[in-house]
Structures are given as structure tokens and as C-alpha cells.
Design a protein around this motif. Sequence first.
Motif, mmCIF file in Angstrom:
data_model
loop_
_atom_site.group_PDB
_atom_site.id
_atom_site.type_symbol
_atom_site.label_atom_id
_atom_site.label_comp_id
_atom_site.label_asym_id
_atom_site.label_seq_id
_atom_site.Cartn_x
_atom_site.Cartn_y
_atom_site.Cartn_z
ATOM 1 N N ARG A 252 13.239 4.650 17.275
ATOM 2 C CA ARG A 252 14.394 3.597 16.375
ATOM 3 C C ARG A 252 14.048 4.075 14.911
ATOM 4 O O ARG A 252 12.919 3.899 14.525
ATOM 5 N N HIS A 253 15.082 4.409 14.380
ATOM 6 C CA HIS A 253 14.967 4.882 12.858
ATOM 7 C C HIS A 253 15.619 3.712 11.986
ATOM 8 O O HIS A 253 16.770 3.508 12.026
ATOM 9 N N LEU A 254 14.702 2.977 11.335
ATOM 10 C CA LEU A 254 15.254 1.918 10.346
ATOM 11 C C LEU A 254 15.294 2.352 9.000
ATOM 12 O O LEU A 254 14.438 2.726 8.395
ATOM 13 N N VAL A 255 16.478 2.619 8.513
ATOM 14 C CA VAL A 255 16.990 3.324 7.167
ATOM 15 C C VAL A 255 16.851 2.083 6.195
ATOM 16 O O VAL A 255 17.441 0.902 6.479
ATOM 17 N N ASP A 256 16.018 2.460 5.058
ATOM 18 C CA ASP A 256 15.950 1.329 3.956
ATOM 19 C C ASP A 256 15.372 0.194 4.498
ATOM 20 O O ASP A 256 16.029 -0.874 4.170
ATOM 21 N N ALA A 257 14.451 0.248 5.242
ATOM 22 C CA ALA A 257 13.650 -1.083 5.845
ATOM 23 C C ALA A 257 13.184 -1.990 5.078
ATOM 24 O O ALA A 257 13.360 -3.082 5.304
ATOM 25 N N TRP A 258 12.914 -1.565 3.596
ATOM 26 C CA TRP A 258 12.481 -2.701 2.596
ATOM 27 C C TRP A 258 12.489 -2.095 1.520
ATOM 28 O O TRP A 258 12.663 -0.921 0.999
ATOM 29 N N ARG A 259 12.693 -3.109 0.387
ATOM 30 C CA ARG A 259 12.771 -2.627 -0.953
ATOM 31 C C ARG A 259 11.723 -2.900 -1.898
ATOM 32 O O ARG A 259 11.202 -4.210 -1.500
ATOM 33 N N PRO A 260 11.318 -2.181 -2.582
ATOM 34 C CA PRO A 260 9.922 -2.644 -3.513
ATOM 35 C C PRO A 260 10.328 -3.940 -4.476
ATOM 36 O O PRO A 260 11.383 -4.035 -4.778
ATOM 37 N N THR B 289 16.851 9.877 -5.902
ATOM 38 C CA THR B 289 16.726 8.379 -5.166
ATOM 39 C C THR B 289 15.648 8.362 -4.039
ATOM 40 O O THR B 289 15.350 9.421 -3.507
ATOM 41 N N TRP B 290 15.187 7.277 -4.235
ATOM 42 C CA TRP B 290 13.980 6.996 -3.014
ATOM 43 C C TRP B 290 14.400 5.878 -2.075
ATOM 44 O O TRP B 290 15.262 4.943 -2.485
ATOM 45 N N ARG B 291 13.916 5.841 -1.009
ATOM 46 C CA ARG B 291 13.755 4.724 -0.081
ATOM 47 C C ARG B 291 12.560 4.658 0.824
ATOM 48 O O ARG B 291 12.038 5.857 1.152
ATOM 49 N N PHE B 292 12.372 3.477 1.453
ATOM 50 C CA PHE B 292 11.339 3.210 2.542
ATOM 51 C C PHE B 292 11.934 3.009 3.936
ATOM 52 O O PHE B 292 12.827 2.148 4.106
ATOM 53 N N ASP B 293 11.602 4.056 4.878
ATOM 54 C CA ASP B 293 12.100 3.759 6.407
ATOM 55 C C ASP B 293 10.817 3.517 6.952
ATOM 56 O O ASP B 293 9.715 3.867 6.861
ATOM 57 N N ILE B 294 11.390 3.207 8.337
ATOM 58 C CA ILE B 294 10.506 3.024 9.245
ATOM 59 C C ILE B 294 11.044 3.737 10.683
ATOM 60 O O ILE B 294 12.195 3.449 10.979
ATOM 61 N N VAL B 295 10.245 4.340 11.356
ATOM 62 C CA VAL B 295 10.302 4.617 12.682
ATOM 63 C C VAL B 295 9.487 4.348 13.519
ATOM 64 O O VAL B 295 8.365 4.320 13.563
ATOM 65 N N ALA B 296 10.154 3.334 14.657
ATOM 66 C CA ALA B 296 9.279 2.756 15.740
ATOM 67 C C ALA B 296 9.245 3.731 16.917
ATOM 68 O O ALA B 296 10.448 3.979 17.498
ATOM 69 N N VAL B 297 8.302 4.150 17.299
ATOM 70 C CA VAL B 297 8.308 5.006 18.484
ATOM 71 C C VAL B 297 7.778 4.093 19.540
ATOM 72 O O VAL B 297 6.555 3.624 19.611
ATOM 73 N N ILE B 298 8.541 4.411 20.644
ATOM 74 C CA ILE B 298 8.033 3.390 21.716
ATOM 75 C C ILE B 298 7.898 4.178 23.190
ATOM 76 O O ILE B 298 8.922 4.918 23.209
ATOM 77 N N PRO B 299 7.105 4.003 24.098
ATOM 78 C CA PRO B 299 7.081 4.922 25.203
ATOM 79 C C PRO B 299 8.245 4.832 26.082
ATOM 80 O O PRO B 299 8.662 3.741 26.599
ATOM 81 N N ARG C 257 0.803 -1.262 -0.138
ATOM 82 C CA ARG C 257 -0.030 0.007 0.068
ATOM 83 C C ARG C 257 0.817 1.237 0.016
ATOM 84 O O ARG C 257 0.761 2.212 -0.617
ATOM 85 N N ILE C 258 2.027 1.367 0.609
ATOM 86 C CA ILE C 258 2.670 2.389 0.812
ATOM 87 C C ILE C 258 3.476 2.402 -0.388
ATOM 88 O O ILE C 258 3.826 3.686 -1.098
ATOM 89 N N GLN C 259 3.879 1.439 -1.014
ATOM 90 C CA GLN C 259 4.607 1.759 -2.285
ATOM 91 C C GLN C 259 3.765 2.301 -3.276
ATOM 92 O O GLN C 259 4.182 3.103 -4.367
#
Length: 120
Positions: free
Chosen positions: A112-120, A97-107, A78-80
Motif C-alpha cells: 500500500r502506497h500512501l501518497v503525501d503521508a505527512w507534511r513537515p 516539489t517534495w513530499r513524504f510517502d509511506i509504503v506499507a509492505v505486508i506478507p 528524523r526523516i525530515q
Amino acid sequence: MTRDARRRAEHRGQWGERVAAWLLRLKGYRILARQDRGPMGEIDIIAARGNTLVFVEVKSRPTYAQALDAVSAAQQGRIQRAFEHYVATHPAAQNMTWRFDIVAVIPRKWPRHLVDAWRP
């Protein structure tokens, strides 16, 4: 899910997106859009640093593992699709250039920033 539970989840998600945007700014990213909604779906944060355009999915969960597990293959698709629509409607993005990252937010933890978390 009850109305109150849904409202709390939305509030937690919005808080997580604010924290993620703050973290990305500290790391030198320019926030181009938040909650970018298009016909294909929503992208939580669109950011840029240098010639790289970053599409960020933010997850606010009790643990890092739960946050990372919440980004399923279906959600990545869906994000892609939302990314493809964004690039098609923003000509300047086509030269980056493009990439997909994830930021995990925990109380009570540093996000935590995951750079280039997945590739299409």
C-alpha cells in the motif's frame, strides 16, 4: 532482540524496500537512491516522477495498521532532517516539489502506497 531476530528483521526490511521500489517503478517513479544514509539519518527510498521528489519510508509489518503506526512523529522528524540535508547537498533538488510517502509492505498482500503521508 537476539542476533537472529535482528537479522530476520533486517532481511524483512530489505525485502520490503525491494518490493516498494518495484511498486514505485510500476507507478512511473524513477528510483534515485535506496538506503540513502547521511549524518541526519537514513531515507529508505528517494524517487522522482516529473518535477516531484519523493522521500519514501518503507515499513514491513504483519498488518497495514502496524506498518502505518510504526512511522512515529519522532521518526518523521528524523526523516525530515535527512531530507533537509539531502536537498542542501543536491542543488537540482531545490527546484523540485517534495513530499513524504509511506509504503506499507505486508506478507501475501499488495503493498500500500500512501501518497503525501505527512507534511513537515
